[in-house]
Write an enzyme that holds these catalytic residues in place. Structure first.
Site, short mmCIF file in Angstrom:
data_model
loop_
_atom_site.label_atom_id
_atom_site.label_comp_id
_atom_site.label_asym_id
_atom_site.label_seq_id
_atom_site.Cartn_x
_atom_site.Cartn_y
_atom_site.Cartn_z
N HIS A 190 0.82 -1.21 0.00
CA HIS A 190 0.00 0.00 0.00
C HIS A 190 0.86 1.26 0.00
CE1 HIS A 190 1.05 -0.45 4.20
NE2 HIS A 190 0.70 0.80 4.42
N ASP B 144 0.34 4.83 1.99
CA ASP B 144 -0.46 5.14 3.18
C ASP B 144 -1.70 5.98 2.86
OD1 ASP B 144 1.11 3.77 5.07
OD2 ASP B 144 2.58 5.40 5.04
N HIS C 133 4.72 0.02 0.30
CA HIS C 133 5.44 -0.78 1.28
C HIS C 133 4.55 -1.89 1.84
CE1 HIS C 133 3.53 2.52 3.45
NE2 HIS C 133 3.53 1.76 4.53
N ARG D 147 4.54 6.20 14.04
CA ARG D 147 4.66 6.78 12.70
C ARG D 147 4.12 8.20 12.71
NH1 ARG D 147 1.15 4.23 8.04
NH2 ARG D 147 0.01 6.20 8.07
C1 SIN Z 1 2.93 0.97 7.90
O1 SIN Z 1 2.31 0.55 6.93
O2 SIN Z 1 3.01 2.17 8.15
C2 SIN Z 1 3.67 0.00 8.80
C3 SIN Z 1 4.96 -0.41 8.22
C4 SIN Z 1 5.75 -1.26 9.16
O3 SIN Z 1 5.30 -1.53 10.29
O4 SIN Z 1 6.85 -1.67 8.80
#
Ligand code: SIN
Length: 278
Positions: free
Chosen positions: A101, A103, A251, A266
């Site tokens: 995805h 974000d 990611h 985050r």
């Molecule tokens: C996310 O999608 O922000 C999480 C990524 C992660 O935990 O590595």
């Protein structure tokens, strides 16, 4: 062009660089910020090690790059609405980011970038994979690129967030989640490069085509992001940071460490409405 204030070590040809020679816990100079921004644009995701930042330092870091985003489904800790906790332990039933995805791509103006700091990592495992949307676009035939450039797709937060809430026993009946239509190929507003902007976590369908056509084309594009040649894989240490550009990469977080704990925060930077410049 070389860098004066940071050291930048590219990790693959398409994506990823490790940055050293900078302390992210103290105020940054304008030149450091400009060089970090350039490294992000050039490498799509940049990684830092041994950066034990607290929440205020994390927010300050994010604000160098724009205004901060408040997540539509996961509230921040008390007093920190712009912080998204990322936490997995033995009681988790799903993890954040377990499908490819970009974000919150369901937002009308999806996030520019995200900065993830992990303060607790499992003894082994818990890597994050990043895949270049530019490389995916450039891997397609000219005919398919042209076809995709005429299309938009719907990104809907509802199915994703409702399923996560159901697994956590949270009743979100009546809650309205972001939903938006975006070009399937977007032009990066800073680099001017084109990248594919659909993902399996939020993109429900291509607009104005049959379901069969939409499913086939979306699956083809989702599969391209899974090609290792366009990826970098990051193995976290305690107090590592990853800063990714949601406009040029996707990611995926790997959950291969159950029942161990992986935890951090985050901070997400607001972005612009995606567009395509042909
Ligand atoms: C996310 O999608 O922000 C999480 C990524 C992660 O935990 O590595």
């Amino acid at each position: 062009m070389s860098y004066k204030t940071i050291h930048v070590k590219p990790l693959t040809r398409h994506i990823g660089a490790e940055i050293s020679g900078i302390d992210l816990s103290i105020p940054l100079s304008a030149e450091q910020v400009a060089e970090l921004r350039r490294a992000l644009l050039d490498h799509l995701v940049i990684f830092f090690r041994r950066q034990p930042i607290n929440l205020d330092q994390h927010l300050a870091l994010g604000r160098y790059f724009g205004t901060l985003h408040v997540h539509p489904n996961s509230p921040g800790p008390d007093g920190y609405p712009e912080v998204l906790p990322i936490h997995t332990d033995a009681n988790s039933r799903r993890i954040a980011g377990d499908r490819w995805h970009s974000d919150v791509s369901c937002d009308e103006a999806p996030p520019l970038g995200s900065i993830l700091h992990l303060h607790t990592v499992p003894p082994v495992g818990g890597d994050t994979l990043f895949s270049s949307a530019y490389a995916v676009y450039e891997s397609l035939s000219p005919g398919l690129r042209g076809y995709l450039e005429g299309l938009t797709a719907t990104h809907d937060g509802g199915p994703n967030y409702r399923e996560r809430n159901r697994l956590k026993g949270i009743d979100d009946t009546g809650k309205v989640y972001p939903k938006a239509s975006h070009p399937v190929v977007r032009t990066h507003p800073e680099s001017g490069r084109k990248g594919v902007f659909v993902n399996p976590a939020f993109t429900t369908h291509l607009d104005n085509v049959s379901k069969a056509e939409s499913d086939a084309i979306l699956n083809l594009l989702f599969d391209r992001f899974a090609v290792p040649d366009y990826q970098v894989r990051f193995t976290w240490d305690r107090d590592s940071i990853a800063f990714w550009d949601n406009r040029s990469c996707q990611h995926l977080a790997v959950w291969d460490y159950f029942p161990e704990v992986r935890s951090g925060y985050r901070v997400t930077i607001n972005g612009d409405k995606p567009y395509l410049r042909t």
